[in-house]
Design a protein around this motif. Structure first.
Motif, PDB file in Angstrom:
ATOM      1  N   ALA A   1       0.741  -1.309   0.377  1.00  0.00           N
ATOM      2  CA  ALA A   1       0.067   0.100   0.015  1.00  0.00           C
ATOM      3  C   ALA A   1       0.747   1.113  -0.028  1.00  0.00           C
ATOM      4  O   ALA A   1       0.331   2.335  -0.747  1.00  0.00           O
ATOM      5  N   VAL A   2       1.757   1.050   0.636  1.00  0.00           N
ATOM      6  CA  VAL A   2       3.012   2.114   0.736  1.00  0.00           C
ATOM      7  C   VAL A   2       3.489   2.430  -0.646  1.00  0.00           C
ATOM      8  O   VAL A   2       3.605   3.836  -0.819  1.00  0.00           O
ATOM      9  N   TYR A   3       4.078   1.464  -0.983  1.00  0.00           N
ATOM     10  CA  TYR A   3       4.940   1.785  -2.761  1.00  0.00           C
ATOM     11  C   TYR A   3       3.578   2.291  -4.200  1.00  0.00           C
ATOM     12  O   TYR A   3       4.096   3.018  -4.676  1.00  0.00           O
ATOM     13  N   VAL A   4       2.653   1.077  -3.931  1.00  0.00           N
ATOM     14  CA  VAL A   4       1.783   0.658  -5.080  1.00  0.00           C
ATOM     15  C   VAL A   4       0.166   2.600  -4.426  1.00  0.00           C
ATOM     16  O   VAL A   4       0.509   3.377  -5.487  1.00  0.00           O
ATOM     17  N   ASN A   5       0.143   2.985  -3.223  1.00  0.00           N
ATOM     18  CA  ASN A   5      -0.966   3.801  -2.985  1.00  0.00           C
ATOM     19  C   ASN A   5      -0.248   5.156  -2.629  1.00  0.00           C
ATOM     20  O   ASN A   5      -1.331   5.607  -2.064  1.00  0.00           O
ATOM     21  N   ASP A   6       0.486   5.057  -1.847  1.00  0.00           N
ATOM     22  CA  ASP A   6       1.696   6.295  -1.773  1.00  0.00           C
ATOM     23  C   ASP A   6       0.978   6.295  -0.225  1.00  0.00           C
ATOM     24  O   ASP A   6       0.372   8.018   0.568  1.00  0.00           O
ATOM     25  N   VAL A   7       0.464   5.750   0.634  1.00  0.00           N
ATOM     26  CA  VAL A   7      -0.001   5.931   1.985  1.00  0.00           C
ATOM     27  C   VAL A   7       0.735   6.073   2.922  1.00  0.00           C
ATOM     28  O   VAL A   7       2.035   6.105   3.060  1.00  0.00           O
ATOM     29  N   GLU A   8       0.334   6.766   3.859  1.00  0.00           N
ATOM     30  CA  GLU A   8       1.061   7.859   4.819  1.00  0.00           C
ATOM     31  C   GLU A   8       0.605   7.529   5.905  1.00  0.00           C
ATOM     32  O   GLU A   8       1.684   7.439   7.284  1.00  0.00           O
ATOM     33  N   HIS A   9      -0.276   7.091   6.161  1.00  0.00           N
ATOM     34  CA  HIS A   9      -1.345   6.833   7.869  1.00  0.00           C
ATOM     35  C   HIS A   9      -1.753   5.196   7.455  1.00  0.00           C
ATOM     36  O   HIS A   9      -2.603   5.355   7.030  1.00  0.00           O
ATOM     37  N   ILE A  10      -1.751   4.260   8.533  1.00  0.00           N
ATOM     38  CA  ILE A  10      -2.509   3.459   8.543  1.00  0.00           C
ATOM     39  C   ILE A  10      -2.509   3.562  10.050  1.00  0.00           C
ATOM     40  O   ILE A  10      -1.552   3.131  11.430  1.00  0.00           O
ATOM     41  N   VAL A  11      -4.440   2.126   9.750  1.00  0.00           N
ATOM     42  CA  VAL A  11      -4.335   2.265  11.753  1.00  0.00           C
ATOM     43  C   VAL A  11      -4.543   0.658  11.824  1.00  0.00           C
ATOM     44  O   VAL A  11      -5.379   0.370  11.057  1.00  0.00           O
ATOM     45  N   LEU A  12      -4.161   0.121  12.156  1.00  0.00           N
ATOM     46  CA  LEU A  12      -4.687  -1.628  12.647  1.00  0.00           C
ATOM     47  C   LEU A  12      -5.234  -0.880  13.949  1.00  0.00           C
ATOM     48  O   LEU A  12      -4.641  -1.108  14.928  1.00  0.00           O
ATOM     49  N   ASP A  13      -6.549  -2.169  14.086  1.00  0.00           N
ATOM     50  CA  ASP A  13      -7.147  -1.755  15.112  1.00  0.00           C
ATOM     51  C   ASP A  13      -8.015  -3.450  15.155  1.00  0.00           C
ATOM     52  O   ASP A  13      -9.011  -3.953  14.194  1.00  0.00           O
ATOM     53  N   ASN A  14      -7.528  -4.638  15.547  1.00  0.00           N
ATOM     54  CA  ASN A  14      -6.179  -3.960  17.981  1.00  0.00           C
ATOM     55  C   ASN A  14      -5.189  -4.919  16.891  1.00  0.00           C
ATOM     56  O   ASN A  14      -5.162  -6.501  16.807  1.00  0.00           O
ATOM     57  N   MET A  15      -4.504  -5.438  17.867  1.00  0.00           N
ATOM     58  CA  MET A  15      -3.113  -5.913  18.309  1.00  0.00           C
ATOM     59  C   MET A  15      -3.666  -7.234  18.540  1.00  0.00           C
ATOM     60  O   MET A  15      -3.182  -8.638  18.107  1.00  0.00           O
ATOM     61  N   GLN A  16      -4.408  -7.109  19.289  1.00  0.00           N
ATOM     62  CA  GLN A  16      -5.031  -8.289  20.761  1.00  0.00           C
ATOM     63  C   GLN A  16      -5.378  -9.569  19.364  1.00  0.00           C
ATOM     64  O   GLN A  16      -5.572 -10.537  19.395  1.00  0.00           O
ATOM     65  N   PHE A  17      -6.724  -8.891  18.322  1.00  0.00           N
ATOM     66  CA  PHE A  17      -7.050 -10.344  17.561  1.00  0.00           C
ATOM     67  C   PHE A  17      -6.189 -10.259  16.680  1.00  0.00           C
ATOM     68  O   PHE A  17      -6.159 -11.365  15.965  1.00  0.00           O
ATOM     69  N   MET A  18      -5.275  -9.242  16.178  1.00  0.00           N
ATOM     70  CA  MET A  18      -5.005  -9.538  14.928  1.00  0.00           C
ATOM     71  C   MET A  18      -3.245 -10.543  15.371  1.00  0.00           C
ATOM     72  O   MET A  18      -3.510 -11.832  14.966  1.00  0.00           O
ATOM     73  N   ILE A  19      -2.768 -10.621  16.412  1.00  0.00           N
ATOM     74  CA  ILE A  19      -1.924 -11.593  16.753  1.00  0.00           C
ATOM     75  C   ILE A  19      -2.779 -12.764  17.851  1.00  0.00           C
ATOM     76  O   ILE A  19      -2.022 -14.342  17.697  1.00  0.00           O
TER      77      ILE A  19
END
Length: 246
Positions: A99-117
């Motif tokens: 997303a950073v390289y293709v869409n020039d994303v500057e801000h990333i929201v990750l919601d949330n850590m416990q569910f992700m891992i």
């Protein structure tokens, strides 16, 4: 940035409004919603974006209004990961890098850590802390190397509902708050009023609190209690523009 708050305190709602503000300024935002599905998240964002609340089905102009709203929303620089629930952290990082390289994303929201891992841990607390610390270290490194801002939601430890959270209330070890440039807590006082509590600010050291009031109809927060139920905006049609975004 790491953000925490009691269960049901409105962490996703708050970040939704922040991400909308960024997107409306032309900043490309990537959402990783691991707790709620993207359809529900986008419904929440649409409600906030409307500034009016979404119309009832009985409204004869509901479809027309929603179509105009969706057209405008589509023009915002939002991108959404397809992960949900337990996910491989390295796969999440690959999606972020794309997303950073293709869409020039500057801000990333990750919601949330416990569910992700959640799928990468067993029942022991030590294992959960170790996996979380490794993930946080990787996200910190990613943000620095790619010059993007990552906002990560981390649930708090189980504490007395009537006690205020502090910088040591984040679930896991101290890694999350040590690595973060900014630490924000959504607090509830004894009267169930909410306020934003900035506990760490690596940039200029400014700390403090500010009250926030929730507009249930619009799904938004305001800083002035007088505006809580009296926020007025022009009709959607007055803001409608043609979407030229590919």
């Amino acid at each position: 940035t790491v953000l925490t708050g009691p269960t049901g305190s409105g962490k996703t709602t708050f970040l939704g409004q922040v991400s909308l503000d960024l997107a409306e300024q032309g900043i490309n935002v990537l959402w990783g919603s691991f707790e709620i599905k993207n359809t529900r998240l986008i419904h929440k964002l649409l409600k906030q974006f409307s500034r009016h609340g979404l119309p009832h089905n009985a409204d004869p102009k509901a479809n027309e209004y929603l179509q105009a709203l969706a057209d405008r929303f589509e023009g915002l620089p939002f991108y959404f990961m397809r992960f949900h629930g337990g996910s491989d952290v390295d796969e999440v990082l690959d999606a972020m890098e794309y997303a950073v390289y293709v869409n020039d994303v500057e801000h990333i929201v990750l919601d949330n850590m416990q569910f992700m891992i959640s799928r990468n841990t067993n029942k022991s607390s030590f294992d959960k802390f170790e996996v979380q610390d490794t993930a946080i270290e990787k996200f910190r490194k990613f943000a620095t190397e790619h010059n993007v801002h990552v906002t990560l939601v981390v649930h708090p430890r189980k504490e007395d509902e009537n006690s205020q959270l502090n910088i040591s209330s984040f679930y896991g070890s101290a890694k999350a708050t040590q690595e973060a440039d900014t630490v924000i807590i959504i607090q509830n006082d004894n009267n169930r009023r909410k306020y934003i509590d900035v506990r760490k600010n690596r940039f200029d050291g400014t700390l403090g609190t500010t009250p926030i009031y929730f507009q249930s109809k619009r799904g938004r927060y305001v800083e002035d209690e007088k505006l809580e139920n009296h926020w007025k905006f022009p009709p959607l049609e007055a803001h409608h523009t043609t979407n030229n975004r590919a």
